[in-house]
Design a protein around this motif. Structure first.
Motif, PDB file in Angstrom:
ATOM      1  N   LEU A 180       0.833  -1.198   0.000  1.00 48.02           N
ATOM      2  CA  LEU A 180       0.000   0.000   0.000  1.00 48.02           C
ATOM      3  C   LEU A 180       0.866   1.246   0.000  1.00 48.02           C
ATOM      4  O   LEU A 180       1.957   1.273   0.563  1.00 48.02           O
ATOM      5  N   TRP A 181       0.307   2.342  -0.565  1.00 47.56           N
ATOM      6  CA  TRP A 181       1.087   3.554  -0.798  1.00 47.56           C
ATOM      7  C   TRP A 181       1.705   4.122   0.476  1.00 47.56           C
ATOM      8  O   TRP A 181       2.871   4.494   0.478  1.00 47.56           O
ATOM      9  N   PRO A 182       0.993   4.205   1.580  1.00 48.75           N
ATOM     10  CA  PRO A 182       1.628   4.856   2.735  1.00 48.75           C
ATOM     11  C   PRO A 182       2.700   4.026   3.402  1.00 48.75           C
ATOM     12  O   PRO A 182       3.487   4.557   4.173  1.00 48.75           O
ATOM     13  N   PHE A 183       2.759   2.686   3.104  1.00 51.51           N
ATOM     14  CA  PHE A 183       3.635   1.813   3.855  1.00 51.51           C
ATOM     15  C   PHE A 183       4.801   1.273   3.029  1.00 51.51           C
ATOM     16  O   PHE A 183       5.563   0.458   3.517  1.00 51.51           O
ATOM     17  N   ILE A 184       4.958   1.697   1.780  1.00 45.89           N
ATOM     18  CA  ILE A 184       6.037   1.168   0.954  1.00 45.89           C
ATOM     19  C   ILE A 184       7.355   1.738   1.430  1.00 45.89           C
ATOM     20  O   ILE A 184       7.433   2.876   1.892  1.00 45.89           O
ATOM     21  N   ARG A 185       8.393   0.949   1.312  1.00 43.93           N
ATOM     22  CA  ARG A 185       9.697   1.403   1.759  1.00 43.93           C
ATOM     23  C   ARG A 185      10.301   2.369   0.758  1.00 43.93           C
ATOM     24  O   ARG A 185      10.861   3.393   1.102  1.00 43.93           O
ATOM     25  N   LYS A 186      10.242   2.045  -0.499  1.00 43.32           N
ATOM     26  CA  LYS A 186      10.752   2.934  -1.537  1.00 43.32           C
ATOM     27  C   LYS A 186      10.055   2.561  -2.843  1.00 43.32           C
ATOM     28  O   LYS A 186      10.406   1.585  -3.487  1.00 43.32           O
ATOM     29  N   ASN A 187       9.063   3.297  -3.222  1.00 49.42           N
ATOM     30  CA  ASN A 187       8.380   2.988  -4.476  1.00 49.42           C
ATOM     31  C   ASN A 187       9.099   3.668  -5.632  1.00 49.42           C
ATOM     32  O   ASN A 187      10.112   4.334  -5.469  1.00 49.42           O
ATOM     33  N   LYS A 188       8.507   3.529  -6.809  1.00 51.85           N
ATOM     34  CA  LYS A 188       9.183   4.049  -7.989  1.00 51.85           C
ATOM     35  C   LYS A 188       9.236   5.564  -7.999  1.00 51.85           C
ATOM     36  O   LYS A 188      10.115   6.164  -8.590  1.00 51.85           O
ATOM     37  N   LEU A 189       8.248   6.205  -7.333  1.00 57.90           N
ATOM     38  CA  LEU A 189       8.272   7.663  -7.266  1.00 57.90           C
ATOM     39  C   LEU A 189       9.494   8.137  -6.491  1.00 57.90           C
ATOM     40  O   LEU A 189      10.217   9.030  -6.930  1.00 57.90           O
ATOM     41  N   LEU A 190       9.753   7.495  -5.347  1.00 64.89           N
ATOM     42  CA  LEU A 190      10.908   7.896  -4.554  1.00 64.89           C
ATOM     43  C   LEU A 190      12.199   7.587  -5.294  1.00 64.89           C
ATOM     44  O   LEU A 190      13.135   8.379  -5.296  1.00 64.89           O
ATOM     45  N   THR A 191      12.264   6.426  -5.919  1.00 65.23           N
ATOM     46  CA  THR A 191      13.476   6.047  -6.639  1.00 65.23           C
ATOM     47  C   THR A 191      13.717   6.970  -7.812  1.00 65.23           C
ATOM     48  O   THR A 191      14.843   7.357  -8.116  1.00 65.23           O
ATOM     49  N   LEU A 192      12.644   7.343  -8.482  1.00 63.35           N
ATOM     50  CA  LEU A 192      12.746   8.219  -9.646  1.00 63.35           C
ATOM     51  C   LEU A 192      13.233   9.597  -9.242  1.00 63.35           C
ATOM     52  O   LEU A 192      14.163  10.146  -9.833  1.00 63.35           O
ATOM     53  N   LEU A 193      12.573  10.158  -8.188  1.00 62.87           N
ATOM     54  CA  LEU A 193      12.876  11.525  -7.827  1.00 62.87           C
ATOM     55  C   LEU A 193      14.181  11.639  -7.068  1.00 62.87           C
ATOM     56  O   LEU A 193      14.745  12.721  -6.972  1.00 62.87           O
ATOM     57  N   SER A 194      14.637  10.551  -6.456  1.00 60.11           N
ATOM     58  CA  SER A 194      15.880  10.604  -5.694  1.00 60.11           C
ATOM     59  C   SER A 194      17.068  10.113  -6.499  1.00 60.11           C
ATOM     60  O   SER A 194      18.122   9.869  -5.946  1.00 60.11           O
ATOM     61  N   SER A 195      16.926   9.924  -7.803  1.00 59.45           N
ATOM     62  CA  SER A 195      18.032   9.459  -8.627  1.00 59.45           C
ATOM     63  C   SER A 195      19.100  10.540  -8.703  1.00 59.45           C
ATOM     64  O   SER A 195      18.811  11.723  -8.624  1.00 59.45           O
ATOM     65  N   PRO A 196      20.376  10.159  -8.862  1.00 61.37           N
ATOM     66  CA  PRO A 196      21.451  11.155  -8.902  1.00 61.37           C
ATOM     67  C   PRO A 196      21.271  12.078 -10.078  1.00 61.37           C
ATOM     68  O   PRO A 196      20.874  11.663 -11.166  1.00 61.37           O
ATOM     69  N   ARG A 197      21.526  13.382  -9.817  1.00 70.51           N
ATOM     70  CA  ARG A 197      21.414  14.369 -10.881  1.00 70.51           C
ATOM     71  C   ARG A 197      22.786  14.894 -11.314  1.00 70.51           C
ATOM     72  O   ARG A 197      22.865  15.684 -12.239  1.00 70.51           O
ATOM     73  N   GLN A 198      23.880  14.472 -10.624  1.00 70.42           N
ATOM     74  CA  GLN A 198      25.213  14.904 -11.008  1.00 70.42           C
ATOM     75  C   GLN A 198      25.850  13.862 -11.914  1.00 70.42           C
ATOM     76  O   GLN A 198      25.441  12.698 -11.918  1.00 70.42           O
ATOM     77  N   PRO A 199      26.852  14.286 -12.673  1.00 73.18           N
ATOM     78  CA  PRO A 199      27.557  13.287 -13.515  1.00 73.18           C
ATOM     79  C   PRO A 199      28.160  12.205 -12.639  1.00 73.18           C
ATOM     80  O   PRO A 199      28.620  12.460 -11.523  1.00 73.18           O
ATOM     81  N   PRO A 200      28.160  10.953 -13.118  1.00 72.12           N
ATOM     82  CA  PRO A 200      28.727   9.852 -12.316  1.00 72.12           C
ATOM     83  C   PRO A 200      30.229   9.998 -12.207  1.00 72.12           C
ATOM     84  O   PRO A 200      30.875  10.648 -13.035  1.00 72.12           O
ATOM     85  N   PRO A 201      30.810   9.415 -11.180  1.00 73.63           N
ATOM     86  CA  PRO A 201      32.280   9.498 -11.049  1.00 73.63           C
ATOM     87  C   PRO A 201      32.945   8.700 -12.146  1.00 73.63           C
ATOM     88  O   PRO A 201      32.406   7.682 -12.615  1.00 73.63           O
ATOM     89  N   PRO A 202      34.101   9.142 -12.579  1.00 74.04           N
ATOM     90  CA  PRO A 202      34.822   8.364 -13.610  1.00 74.04           C
ATOM     91  C   PRO A 202      35.308   7.055 -13.022  1.00 74.04           C
ATOM     92  O   PRO A 202      35.511   6.935 -11.815  1.00 74.04           O
ATOM     93  N   PRO A 203      35.481   6.050 -13.872  1.00 70.75           N
ATOM     94  CA  PRO A 203      35.986   4.759 -13.366  1.00 70.75           C
ATOM     95  C   PRO A 203      37.405   4.915 -12.857  1.00 70.75           C
ATOM     96  O   PRO A 203      38.173   5.737 -13.346  1.00 70.75           O
ATOM     97  N   PRO A 204      37.770   4.157 -11.837  1.00 70.61           N
ATOM     98  CA  PRO A 204      39.139   4.256 -11.296  1.00 70.61           C
ATOM     99  C   PRO A 204      40.161   3.769 -12.316  1.00 70.61           C
ATOM    100  O   PRO A 204      39.875   2.930 -13.171  1.00 70.61           O
ATOM    101  N   THR A 205      41.366   4.343 -12.206  1.00 70.92           N
ATOM    102  CA  THR A 205      42.436   3.972 -13.152  1.00 70.92           C
ATOM    103  C   THR A 205      42.898   2.548 -12.932  1.00 70.92           C
ATOM    104  O   THR A 205      43.334   1.875 -13.849  1.00 70.92           O
ATOM    105  N   SER A 206      42.768   2.070 -11.722  1.00 72.17           N
ATOM    106  CA  SER A 206      43.111   0.686 -11.425  1.00 72.17           C
ATOM    107  C   SER A 206      42.068   0.107 -10.511  1.00 72.17           C
ATOM    108  O   SER A 206      41.487   0.815  -9.704  1.00 72.17           O
ATOM    109  N   PRO A 207      41.808  -1.187 -10.625  1.00 68.01           N
ATOM    110  CA  PRO A 207      40.787  -1.786  -9.775  1.00 68.01           C
ATOM    111  C   PRO A 207      41.130  -1.607  -8.305  1.00 68.01           C
ATOM    112  O   PRO A 207      42.260  -1.822  -7.891  1.00 68.01           O
ATOM    113  N   LEU A 208      40.162  -1.186  -7.557  1.00 68.21           N
ATOM    114  CA  LEU A 208      40.332  -1.000  -6.120  1.00 68.21           C
ATOM    115  C   LEU A 208      39.911  -2.249  -5.389  1.00 68.21           C
ATOM    116  O   LEU A 208      39.086  -3.009  -5.852  1.00 68.21           O
TER     117      LEU A 208
END
Length: 620
Positions: free
Chosen positions: A311-339
């Motif tokens: 039900l809407w009031p009891f969901i932990r994270k629905n698609k609305l929250l996931t959609l609106l909370s998605s990152p809006r900044q460019p992603p970090p570049p991949p590391p030069t060597s595996p960490l």
């Protein structure tokens, strides 16, 4: 018993003077009493008016015109203000009709009293002067008589001894007797004059003067009587109005209807939503028995389609929250060597401080009450103002709002039509009698009224169409509610594609949240469509998106920002949404965790059917 002061109080001049002076003092004291009472009435009226103004609403509120107890209190304040007006009128009447008149009359009375008592003092001084003259002639007559008697005795004694001296003594005695006779005549004259003056004083002057003083006193008492009667009449004059005000207050109190007010609360706040259905049992034991591998993970994609909705009031994270909370900044570049897998990569994830305000509003939404959640959800809309069709409101409130607008438009149309008819009649009169005016001068105004009518009629038709739509949706919603065909559980138990089809074909009323927020806002849906094409149809749905492929993490990523998902190197994840050009890919882990990871950190394996779907969606 006689009440004539001139005959009964002929000897009480001083007491009459004191009594009349005390009567004037009483008149001045009564005048001061009336003036102070008028001031009290005026002060009371001002305080009542100030009290009524203080508690009267500054501006008209819709809530106060809706409930009977608010209307009753407003009516009581109006009647109280009317009582203040009557008290002001009473104070004005007391000042003008009594205080001013008594003040003027007191000055006249003092002048008249002074004149009467001056006449009394002159009469008293005259009788006293006459009495003094009588006393003087009496004492002279007495003295002359005694001297004449002594002279006679001397003459008689000398006459016997010596004739020569006796002749002289006889002449002296005769002179004394003549003087005594003249004194007697003066005394008789003075006595007669005094008796005459005394008779005139006590029988003519004093009665006339005292009668005037008595008349003056009676007029003073009568004026006090008139003042008291006018005071009572002035108050009695306002009593009927005050009584009507009190009756109106009683009627206002009797008009309060608690049951009607409670029904009005239902009418005001009723949203038309269905109560949430039962929460279904979620079987996690099957997931626990399943080992984490690529094959088992991919099998979870089909099981995800059977994942029960929350039900809407009891969901932990629905698609609305996931959609609106998605990152809006460019992603970090991949590391030069595996960490190493355990190294914290928080420096490469979007910083926590860069969280956008919309995410903060979503956090406030999930931790606040239903009313605050409604405001937060409405604040997510782009464009600022509410839509003209009131689609942002719950269905019941939308219908009432549209009906109110239609009533207002009908009133405006009626006014415009009356103005048009008046202009047409005036033009007809001008055409029949050109000397009264130019008929052509009315054409611009007629054209303006016609355009206004056309605009109002178009607006009326538009609002009527919206109202018809709202009524039909309410009717359909009520029918489904009675038949039990639109419950949440009935949709949640439909597996696979049939569930998606039902979600796509749902009426707008089923997209309403239980807290009263209404999400059928086309402008908001268009703004959010770039983030999720299914946001408007699945606002309160927890049905997970189908997986379009898999991915393998190339580097570890520690997502600390909301909307991101942490992963370790070599982990297999399910791809839910492909990168849309912002450098982030939406993935899912075990049907429970879902979020965004940098696209450069993973290697994506799309299904063949999903590739075609993605390409066709991009073309669209």
């Amino acid at each position: 018993m006689s009440s004539n002061w001139g005959t009964e109080l002929w000897d009480q001049f001083d007491n009459l003077e004191k009594h009349t002076s005390w009567g004037i003092d009483f008149l001045e004291r009564y005048t001061k009493f009336v003036k102070e009472r008028a001031d009290i009435e005026l002060s009371y009226a001002k305080q009542i008016r100030s009290l009524s103004k203080k508690y009267h609403p500054k501006r008209s509120r819709e809530d106060e015109s809706r409930y009977t107890w608010c209307l009753a209190f407003a009516a009581t304040l109006r009647q109280l203000n009317e009582v203040a007006v009557q008290r002001e009128e009473l104070a004005d009447n007391l000042n003008t009709q009594i205080v001013c008149e008594l003040t003027r009359y007191t000055q006249e009375l003092k002048t008249e009293r002074k004149t009467h008592f001056q006449d009394g003092r002159r009469a008293q001084q005259h009788i006293e002067s006459s009495w003094k003259q009588l006393e003087s002639s009496k004492r002279r007559f007495e003295r002359d008589c005694k001297e004449a008697e002594r002279a006679q005795h001397v003459s008689d004694r000398i006459d016997l001894d010596n004739k020569t001296d006796g002749e002289k003594a006889r002449q002296t005695a005769q002179q004394k007797q003549q003087a005594a006779e003249e004194s007697r005549k003066d005394y008789v004259t003075s006595l007669n004059q005094f008796n005459q003056d005394q008779h005139q004083h006590y029988h003519t002057l004093v009665p006339v003067i005292y009668q005037r003083i008595q008349d003056m006193e009676e007029r003073r008492i009568e004026r006090i009587c008139d003042a008291m009667r006018l005071s009572a009449e002035a108050e009695r004059k306002v009593l009927p109005v005050v009584s009507r005000c009190l009756d109106a207050m009683m009627d206002a109190a009797e008009s309060i209807q608690p049951r009607m007010d409670t029904r009005q609360v239902v009418e005001v706040y009723k949203s038309g939503f269905d109560p949430p259905g039962d929460v279904e049992f979620e079987d996690y034991s099957a997931t626990m028995r399943r080992s984490i591998s690529e094959s088992s993970y991919l099998d979870n994609r089909t099981e995800g389609r059977r994942h029960s909705r929350k039900l809407w009031p009891f969901i932990r994270k629905n698609k609305l929250l996931t959609l609106l909370s998605s990152p809006r900044q460019p992603p970090p570049p991949p590391p030069t060597s595996p960490l190493p897998g355990g190294v914290n990569n928080s420096s490469q994830s979007p910083p926590l401080a860069s969280r956008e305000p919309i995410t903060q509003r979503l956090n406030d939404l999930m931790t606040s009450g239903s009313r605050t959640r409604k405001q937060c959800l409405r604040s997510l809309k782009r464009g600022g103002s509410s839509p003209a069709d009131c689609s942002h409101l719950p269905p019941e409130q939308r219908r009432k709002k549209l009906q109110t607008r239609i009533n207002n438009i009908n009133q405006e149309i009626q006014r415009e039509r009356e103005q048009r008819d008046a202009l047409l009649k005036m033009r007809e009169v001008y055409e029949q009698s050109p000397q009264m005016g130019d008929a052509g001068s009315l054409e611009p105004r007629l054209e303006e009224v016609k355009q206004s009518l056309q605009r109002l009629e178009d607006e009326l038709r538009r609002h009527q169409a919206w109202l018809l739509e709202a009524d039909s949706r309410l009717s359909d919603h009520s029918t489904r509610r009675q038949s039990g065909g639109c419950g949440l559980n009935s949709q949640a138990t439909t597996p696979g594609s049939s569930s998606l089809k039902q979600l796509d074909n749902r009426s707008p009323a089923s997209r309403e949240s239980p807290d009263g927020s209404y999400t059928e806002d086309h402008s908001a849906e268009l703004n959010f469509k770039s983030r999720s094409s299914e946001f408007d149809d699945e606002f309160d749905d927890e049905e997970p998106l189908p997986s379009i492929g898999t991915c393998k993490s190339l580097y570890p990523f520690q997502g600390q920002n909301e909307g991101t998902l942490s992963m370790v190197e070599g982990e297999l994840l399910s791809v839910v949404e492909e990168d849309k050009g912002d450098g982030w890919t939406r993935v899912r882990r075990n049907l429970e965790e879902e979020g965004y990871v940098p696209t450069s950190y993973i290697k994506v394996f799309l299904d063949s059917s999903a590739k075609g779907y993605v390409q066709s969606s991009r073309l669209v």
